[in-house]
Write a protein that holds these residues in place. Structure first.
Motif, mmCIF file in Angstrom:
data_model
loop_
_atom_site.group_PDB
_atom_site.id
_atom_site.type_symbol
_atom_site.label_atom_id
_atom_site.label_comp_id
_atom_site.label_asym_id
_atom_site.label_seq_id
_atom_site.Cartn_x
_atom_site.Cartn_y
_atom_site.Cartn_z
ATOM 1 N N UNK A 110 29.222 33.574 33.762
ATOM 2 C CA UNK A 110 28.962 34.991 33.463
ATOM 3 C C UNK A 110 29.033 35.827 34.735
ATOM 4 N N UNK A 111 28.430 35.339 35.817
ATOM 5 C CA UNK A 111 28.466 36.072 37.087
ATOM 6 C C UNK A 111 29.903 36.211 37.596
ATOM 7 N N UNK A 112 30.703 35.178 37.420
ATOM 8 C CA UNK A 112 32.103 35.230 37.839
ATOM 9 C C UNK A 112 32.871 36.265 37.014
ATOM 10 N N UNK A 113 32.633 36.281 35.722
ATOM 11 C CA UNK A 113 33.302 37.260 34.857
ATOM 12 C C UNK A 113 32.889 38.690 35.207
ATOM 13 N N UNK A 114 31.624 38.898 35.522
ATOM 14 C CA UNK A 114 31.159 40.228 35.925
ATOM 15 C C UNK A 114 31.821 40.650 37.230
ATOM 16 N N UNK A 115 31.915 39.720 38.186
ATOM 17 C CA UNK A 115 32.559 40.021 39.464
ATOM 18 C C UNK A 115 34.027 40.377 39.241
ATOM 19 N N UNK A 116 34.711 39.634 38.384
ATOM 20 C CA UNK A 116 36.112 39.934 38.089
ATOM 21 C C UNK A 116 36.230 41.324 37.457
ATOM 22 N N UNK A 117 35.351 41.625 36.513
ATOM 23 C CA UNK A 117 35.390 42.932 35.846
ATOM 24 C C UNK A 117 35.160 44.075 36.837
ATOM 25 N N UNK A 118 34.162 43.933 37.694
ATOM 26 C CA UNK A 118 33.863 44.991 38.655
ATOM 27 C C UNK A 118 35.024 45.207 39.625
ATOM 28 N N UNK A 119 35.650 44.127 40.058
ATOM 29 C CA UNK A 119 36.798 44.261 40.957
ATOM 30 C C UNK A 119 37.996 44.874 40.238
ATOM 31 N N UNK A 120 38.135 44.577 38.953
ATOM 32 C CA UNK A 120 39.289 45.097 38.211
ATOM 33 C C UNK A 120 39.165 46.582 37.914
ATOM 34 N N UNK A 121 37.974 47.150 38.043
ATOM 35 C CA UNK A 121 37.844 48.589 37.832
ATOM 36 C C UNK A 121 38.547 49.377 38.936
ATOM 37 N N UNK A 122 38.685 48.762 40.108
ATOM 38 C CA UNK A 122 39.372 49.429 41.212
ATOM 39 C C UNK A 122 40.874 49.117 41.190
ATOM 40 N N UNK A 123 41.227 47.858 41.001
ATOM 41 C CA UNK A 123 42.638 47.442 40.970
ATOM 42 C C UNK A 123 42.753 46.192 40.108
#
Length: 123
Positions: free
Chosen positions: A20-33
């Motif tokens: 879950x933490x990995x998916x959240x990190x991926x999502x947050x990074x994808x908001x920028x690029x």
């Protein structure tokens, strides 16, 4: 790190929280690029390859004369693939893309490493 992930000390709850933490990190990074689908697929394949190479390395007999060489090779191949993939990423927001690449590689590892331990309800 992989020793802990595959050990009995790493419970299903810990694995779920890490996923879950990995998916959240991926999502947050994808908001920028956002990472392109091709890079996502390659990252997932690298993560799955890490699991498969680990499984192969465990099948080599402990007294095999080349066991240490194979163990080193099984670490070098995925690391080289990941570094090559990171080098091929676009330069704009590269840090965000690198984090997503590492995250998707981890997701690929998580998928295969937890699959054999799943319990299916068969009625």
């Amino acid at each position: 790190m992989l020793q802990f992930w595959y050990s009995d000390k790493c419970t299903r709850q810990i694995k779920l929280m890490v996923c879950i933490a990995t998916c959240i990190m991926i999502y947050l990074c994808s908001t920028m690029q956002q990472l392109s689908a091709m890079f996502i697929g390659i990252s997932l394949m690298i993560g799955m390859g890490i699991h498969l190479l680990r499984a192969l390395s465990l099948k080599i007999a402990a007294d095999h004369p080349y066991k240490n060489g194979f163990a080193l090779l099984f670490w070098v191949i995925p690391f080289t693939a990941l570094m090559t993939l990171i080098a091929a990423l676009p330069t704009k927001h590269k840090i965000m893309l690198i984090l997503q690449t590492i995250g998707f590689t981890a997701i690929g590892l998580f998928i295969l490493s937890t699959f054999p331990n799943r319990k299916f309800d068969q009625s």
